[in-house]
Scaffold this motif. Structure first.
Motif: not given
Lengths: 257, 142, 761
Positions: C130-133, C157-160
């Motif tokens: 769940g970290r697409e970015d 990056g943050g959690r999507t």
């Protein structure tokens, strides 16, 4: 939960030690019984001097050391890689033998999956066929015999399970399988005696007699033969052994003996 | 919910399913292949002597879920072949021919790592000594 | 890749072999691969073979073998070898997981193509959590001697998040109801705990299937998922998921018919097995249950190969579906062998005994599925899959059962809280630790040891169960326990006891249990409540009811009883029931020795039913009753029934019914009757993903009859109404009740608020 801390790349210096000193340090550690350190040294040789002569020797030593420490998976993987990379070197036979031993040590009780027993047979067969005159063939055969005996034991265990539930077709198939495929194991006597019991319980007296006859012919003084003989003589009326009272049977089940 | 789940008793038919018409297709004298074609492969065959096909079927009833199914009917159909592989005769054995007796409880011992309670906690004990003659003859550890 | 050019075609001999270009790989090793020895003849084919083997090792990017005069020159260009693979900046995904996801490994050969592929592999690993970015870049560090380190730099990056899950085209069911059906949840404050707001492609596919199943079971036979899409808003780093559906018409069952090509099986006799009644709402599950029931019935009658195939045809005007079940003879294949694989701990017979089918029997898919359901219900395995492989004869088949075991041991520490009851002083915070193993030593046996305690209570227990006692499906087991209670420091009780039980399943949903119970209760007065022996007058400083004082004085008491219980359970889902009946009835006869002599009858039935399909409102009606009769000497004080929140809410435990003269100590009653009606509904404002539901209820109960008690012994009804919050929390189902008594007796002790971790049946 904190992730592993990152390595500081700038200070990452790759100290290269000569292969032979590393290798001999490994041997010394092994000699002194410090197996964990020995493995570290041998792996350092393999990593710093990959595919060199010393790397080859340390690979087989890593396999052996891992085996000594009991982590059989690593030992088997390293040994398999050795046999694949150096099939014709003089240690290939030993490496293949280590693969077989690794599986052999993991053989489970007959009531559990016998995958390791099957793999032991395959690995030891390799040793026997590809290096017939190596000094490990003798023990490889012994281990193979044990593994086949274990596989026969599993067939018997399932056969007895079906016999107890009086599912004679399934029981007969399993005992037949032992008689035909595993006739070189210790279980063949019991398999023939069980076949006698199964056929007799079904009412096929002629089949029961033939099975008992074959058992008597090959193993005249076996206790199994005496049981089968007594069964056929008395028509199953006299008890052939006393199994103790119902309570002891229940106790046995609860304590799982 | 279906009413079926209320009636506790349950009948199980096990083994070969006898099909009466197929029996007429294999009179005495028919060949081994005809029997295989008509009746299908046998539950088991004679172990050692001349060819015999056994078709075995059992019917059991389990009166209540916790009890063991009890055999209520057992049919063994034996198809005997003569030397030319032709059907010699077909014999039927019923439940009454079966004998009821206690099986020997002794078993041939087997090895293998069994997980005792403690074993379950400390699996992976270190292996024993390797066989004589390490990879480098005498210089290897043994 | 360029193959060697050989000067002369016929056999040749060289005096020496020279190896050039190798920096790390030993010359001796390369000579061994070439396999041509000086002084021995060789031909061009040998050279080609040598080149092929050298390439085969994967160590060299190029190999050239030429014969120059009497020496054979072998030139090689070595690949760089990977020394170590390093991951920088990864916190959420461990190094080990990333290492297994990438191709480049220590000692493998390095190539730019492999690096690019691995960068993509690392990015995939992050999108799965769940970290697409997450951004990933790779570079190599040259260590000399053609050896390199591979370094992956990761910025996580943050959690999507998933901002919204919306449905288009649904009018039969609300968005909220459908969100409850699918597994992709909107992000909320608790999602870091549940982790169910991670977007994944296959979870979306699974949700489509869940929606189809949901609609097919509620009459919408034409239901279709037109599209399901998730747009990623890179700036906000969040997804919005939309399902476009077309519900179609709602169907009911038309006429139901059975055709049978098996002679000797007449269709009418099979009617009781039919679960799909004409006129009732179409449901795919009912059709499936009918198929299973019909097959089991026909197989039971001796047609082992029977096969039931449904044929449905829609009638668009009347919006009905006629279903015809045709029963015919399936292929006559037999099971030759049942192979069980993957059971590293579970014993073979523990799995095999769940099959009613054995080797040599007819192969019938429905009977195999039944065994699979039983294996899943054992809860020892992560996955159980059953496949067939052709046997030694055309009409024989091998049944392969592959199981993947899962840890069945649990070490759990739990904290519980139940509202303090003034009357008895019990309740408050309690902690409990327990070690349990569902598949003890792989023999399918269950064993649990637990210890716990609160401010004034201690509980210890050991229990063991063998599910297949003596080879029969009898669950035999025993429990040993010790409980100590202190009743707001006036007196304390210490109970030790044991039960031996035999569980006997009658059918799948009806089980009965016979048990022998032995318990020894010991009561003690606190010192400050003991009368001063020197004085004659009994002051009874702690104002304890005389009946309790007598009981305490005559302790210890031994109860030795045998009990028989019947349990009928058809709940669809034990954690969150929407339909079904859960009822128990038990008889206990105490008097096999010991002091207690009574017969105690208790019964309770709870019926769940979905009242409003659209708004997902579930109704629960439950009634209970109990009666105790003395059979020898008079009943002891502690044999009487006492009330608790399962009997009626709004009152304290042991707070109603016959009471002692001091008006506070309630002494229990011989008979109780209770009834409760409740409606559970999802709360509109609260997102479903939190798992919170509301409920309103009305309880009524009476507790009466007690020879020892002077007051309140006649039959008086108490009633209360209230509301509660139900929360399927990660620690188990938690329930908050607030109840207001509307009908009560003056001596009753009221308790409005109640909180407990419990499932209520």
């Amino acid at each position: 939960c904190a992730g592993e801390k990152d390595i500081d790349l700038t200070s990452y210096v790759q100290d290269i030690e000569p292969a032979d000193t590393l290798y001999n340090q490994g041997l010394a550690n092994l000699e002194a019984g410090r197996i964990k350190e020995a493995i570290a040294k041998f792996e350092a040789v393999d990593r710093q001097h990959p595919y060199s002569e010393y790397a080859r020797k340390s690979m087989v030593m890593t396999a052996f050391a891992n085996y000594r420490r009991g982590n059989y998976e690593d030992s088997i993987n390293t040994a398999k890689r050795y046999v694949a990379l150096y099939p014709s070197s003089e240690d290939a036979a030993y490496a293949q033998y280590i693969v077989g031993l690794g599986y052999y040590r993991q053989i489970r009780d007959v009531t559990q999956d016998q995958a390791e027993a099957r793999r032991t047979v395959e690995a030891m067969d390799e040793v026997i066929t590809r290096w017939p005159d190596s000094s490990y063939v003798e023990d490889a055969k012994a281990k193979k015999r044990f593994a086949r005996d274990q596989l026969a034991g599993k067939e018997m265990q399932i056969g007895r399970y079906y016999l107890e539930r009086r599912e004679y077709v399934a029981a007969a198939k399993r005992f037949r399988n032992v008689v035909e495929v595993y006739s070189d194991t210790r279980h063949v006597e019991e398999a023939l005696a069980r076949l006698t019991e199964t056929y007799y319980a079904m009412g096929l007296a002629s089949e029961a007699q033939t099975a008992a006859a074959v058992l008597g012919h090959n193993y005249p003084d076996s206790q199994w033969y005496r049981d089968s003989y007594k069964l056929l003589q008395t028509g199953g009326l006299e008890p052939r052994e006393n199994k103790g009272s119902w309570i002891s049977k229940a106790g046995a089940v609860l304590l799982g003996t | 919910c279906t009413t079926a789940s209320l009636t506790p008793s349950e009948t199980l038919t096990q083994g070969y399913v006898i099909d009466e018409q197929a029996l007429e297709l294999v009179p005495v004298g028919s060949s081994r292949e005809q029997v295989l074609l008509a009746l299908g492969s046998p539950s088991t065959t004679a172990t050692f002597d001349t060819e015999v096909f056994y078709y075995i079927s059992q019917k059991r009833v389990r009166p209540v879920a916790f009890m063991n199914p009890k055999i209520v009917d057992q049919q063994v159909m034996a198809v005997y072949f003569n030397d030319e592989g032709r059907v010699d005769n077909i014999a039927h054995y019923g439940l009454k021919d079966g004998k009821v007796f206690d099986f020997v409880s002794r078993t041939t011992p087997t090895g293998g790592k069994d997980q005792s309670f403690v074993g379950q906690l400390f699996s992976g004990l270190s292996g024993g000594k390797p066989p004589a003659g390490g990879p480098f003859g005498n210089s290897g550890p043994n | 890749v360029q193959f060697a050019t050989v000067a002369s075609a016929e056999a040749a001999v060289v005096r020496s072999i020279e190896v050039r270009g190798n920096r790390r790989v030993d010359t001796a090793t390369i000579r061994e691969y070439v396999g041509i020895e000086p002084g021995k003849s060789f031909d061009p084919a040998d050279i080609n073979e040598a080149v092929k083997t050298l390439f085969g090792t994967g160590l060299f990017s190029d190999v050239r073998i030429n014969q120059v005069g009497s020496t054979l020159v072998v030139e090689v260009d070595e690949y760089a070898i990977v020394n170590a693979v390093i991951f920088q900046g990864n916190k959420k995904v461990k190094d080990a997981d990333l290492a297994s996801a990438v191709q480049l490994k220590p000692r493998s050969t390095y190539s730019q193509a492999a690096l690019d592929a691995d960068i993509e592999a690392v990015r995939q690993a992050y999108s799965r959590v769940g970290r697409e970015d997450a951004t990933v870049s790779g570079r190599i560090m040259d260590l000399g001697e053609n050896r390199v380190n591979v370094v992956f730099e990761i910025i996580e990056g943050g959690r999507t998040k998933i901002t919204g899950v919306t449905f288009v085209g649904n009018n039969a069911f609300s968005d909220g109801r459908l969100r409850d059906v699918i597994s992709t949840k909107q992000s909320n404050i608790l999602s870091f705990l549940f982790r169910n707001d991670v977007y994944s492609e296959d979870r979306l596919r699974a949700d489509e299937e869940a929606l189809r199943r949901f609609y097919y079971n509620r009459g919408y036979a034409d239901f279709r998922v037109i599209s399901s899409s998730a747009e990623l808003d890179e700036a906000q780093n969040q997804y919005s998921v939309t399902f476009t559906v077309e519900e179609g018409e709602r169907y009911t069952f038309g006429d139901i018919s059975i055709e049978s090509t098996l002679e000797g099986v007449d269709a009418q006799s099979l009617n009781p097995q039919i679960d799909t009644r004409s006129g009732s709402v179409y449901s795919a599950d009912n059709v499936e249950d009918t198929i299973i029931a019909l097959t089991e019935e026909v197989v039971g009658r001796g047609y082992a190969f029977a096969q039931v195939t449904p044929r449905g045809n829609r009638n668009f005007e009347s919006r009905t579906i006629d279903v015809a079940y045709s029963i015919d003879q399936g292929p006559r294949t037999y099971i030759e062998r049942i192979e069980i694989r993957g059971n590293d701990r579970t014993r073979d017979y523990v799995i095999r005994r769940e099959f009613d089918v054995s080797e040599g029997d007819a192969f019938n898919q429905v009977m195999i599925q039944r065994a699979k359901r039983r294996l899943d219900r054992l809860d020892y395995f992560q996955t159980v899959n059953i496949s067939t492989v052709p046997g030694s004869q055309p009409d024989q088949v091998y049944l392969i059962i592959d199981v993947v075991e899962k840890p069945t041991g649990e070490f759990s520490v739990g904290a519980g809280y139940s509202t303090k009851s003034e009357a008895t002083g019990t309740g408050g915070v309690s902690i409990e630790g327990s070690v349990s193993e569902r598949n003890f030593l792989g023999r399918g046996q269950y064993i649990k040891v637990s210890a716990g305690g609160g401010k004034n209570s201690r509980d210890y227990s050991l229990s063991f169960t063998e599910p297949y006692f003596l080879g029969r499906r009898i669950a035999a087991g025993f429990d040993v326990y010790r409980q100590t209670r202190a009743y707001n420091d006036r007196y304390s009780s210490d109970t030790t006891g044991a039960t031996i039980r035999l569980g006997l399943p009658i059918t799948d949903s009806l089980t009965s249990q016979i048990a022998y119970n032995y318990s020894r209760e010991e009561y003690e007065l606190d010192d400050k409540c003991v009368d001063d022996p020197t004085t004659v007058v009994i002051e009874n400083p702690c104002n304890i009811a005389p009946q309790i004082l007598d009981a305490i004085v005559q302790s210890p008491w031994v109860k030795s009883s045998v009990s028989w219980t019947l349990l009928y359970n058809t709940l669809d889902d034990p954690k969150n029931p929407r339909d079904g009946l859960y009822s128990t009835f038990s008889v206990e006869y105490a008097g096999l020795g010991g002091d207690a002599e009574f017969v105690k009858l208790t019964g309770r039935g709870s019926y769940y039913h979905t009242l409003l399909e659209e708004q997902d409102v579930v109704g629960l009606v439950s009634i209970g009753a109990g009666h105790v009769v003395q059979t020898g000497g008079p009943l002891r004080l502690f044999d009487y029934f006492q009330n608790d929140t399962r009997m009626i809410r709004g009152f304290e435990s042991s707070g109603i019914g016959p009471v002692a003269t001091n008006g506070t100590d309630h002494l229990g009653g011989e008979t109780y009757i209770n009834a409760s009606a409740e409606a559970q509904f999802p709360l509109p404002a609260v997102p479903e993903s939190l798992g919170i539901k509301g409920a309103v209820f009305a309880d009524a109960a009476t507790l009466f009859g007690n020879d020892l008690a002077p007051l309140g012994t006649d039959m008086e009804w108490r009633a209360s109404v209230g509301a509660s919050l139900l929360w399927q929390s990660p620690f188990g189902p938690i329930r908050f009740d607030y109840a207001v008594p509307v009908v009560k007796e003056p001596t009753d002790q009221v308790q409005h608020f109640n909180f407990g971790v419990s499932t209520r049946f």
